[in-house]
Enzyme design. Structure first.
Site: not given
Ligand code: NAP
Length: 252
Positions: A147, A161
């Protein structure tokens, strides 16, 4: 299901958001996709159905990446159903309600690091054990989802985080050097403010809208825009790139 002839990509946390967008794009580009989820079986199954309906190949496997036995089982089941894993996207990640460090307890720190850091490292370990040419594998590629928070720090919101993502950056640099001679490339993407449900987990669903004026491109990113960067790092188009931290953050 018979084992596929396609390159197999395992994507953690792919039931929604960036992981789901990456799964869809990977399937459209000819990968057989293993969609990992922790709780959201309905969403993961719906994603499999939509990929299959579009002519692609996908399966969904429940596993909590923070649990070592789950990670081992995830790789065993994926390999049994689809064949050897060629590519891993360490996407699963969590954050918790915005708060200053002064009010964070140890249980929260452990939850955040268990999924974001230990989960990423355990999945990478299983991938390396199978991919390494030193142990009879065919090589492979790992993309870690870090991130922009790793360099911004997320003060007052979630320094825990941000620190976990800093660990992902260090891990990416170190592992890329450790396994480069074993036919494995390791890179990371560092998304900025992407329009997904993760911001609701932090207690502010509209966070991207609040911040967008400070982003040089003046908007949040779509999950598909991160997926395209991940797919480039997975592909032979990036064959000489390893140990890279690729910002996908609209310039912020
Ligand atoms: P999100 O919409 O909250 O989705 C998170 C996903 O991770 C869900 O599919 C969830 O599955 C799964 N998950 C969480 N904990 C888990 C575990 N212990 N084991 C297996 N699966 C797990 O998040 P997102 O925004 O798409 O983020 C995806 C990645 O991008 C993350 O690493 C996040 O830190 C990174 N990121 C996001 C942003 C942003 O602005 N969105 C920015 C920078 C980085 P369930 O629903 O089944 O629990």
């Amino acid at each position: 299901m018979d084992r596929t002839e396609k390159a197999v990509v395992l994507i953690t946390g792919a039931s929604r958001g960036i992981g789901a967008a990456t799964a869809q794009l990977a399937a459209s580009r000819g990968y057989a996709v293993c969609i990992n989820f922790r709780n959201s079986r309905t969403a993961a199954d719906a994603l499999v159905d939509s990929i299959v309906a579009a002519g692609g190949e996908a399966i969904a496997i429940q596993a909590d990446v923070a649990i070592e036995d789950d990670v081992v089982r995830l790789f065993e089941q994926c390999t049994a159903l689809l064949g050897p894993v060629h590519a891993l996207v360490n996407n699963a990640g969590v954050l918790e309600v915005q708060s200053p460090l002064a009010t964070m307890d140890a249980a929260r720190l452990q939850r955040v690091f268990a999924t974001n850091v230990f989960g990423t490292m355990l999945c990478a370990r299983e991938a390396v054990r199978r991919m390494s040419t030193s142990s009879g594998g065919n090589g492979g590629v790992i993309v870690n989802v870090s991130s922009a928070a790793s360099r911004i720090g997320s003060p007052g919101e979630y320094v825990d985080y941000a620190a976990s993502k800093g660990a992902i950056d260090s891990f990416t640099l170190g592992l890329s050097k450790e396994v480069g001679s074993q036919g494995i490339r390791v890179n990371a993407v560092r998304p900025g403010f992407i329009l997904t449900d993760i911001h609701a987990s932090g207690g502010e669903p509209g966070r991207v809208d609040r911040i967008k004026g400070s982003i040089p491109l003046q908007r949040g990113g779509d999950p598909q825009e991160v997926a395209k960067a991940i797919l480039w790092l997975l592909s032979p188009e990036s064959s000489y790139t390893t140990g890279a931290l690729l910002d996908v953050s609209g310039g912020r």
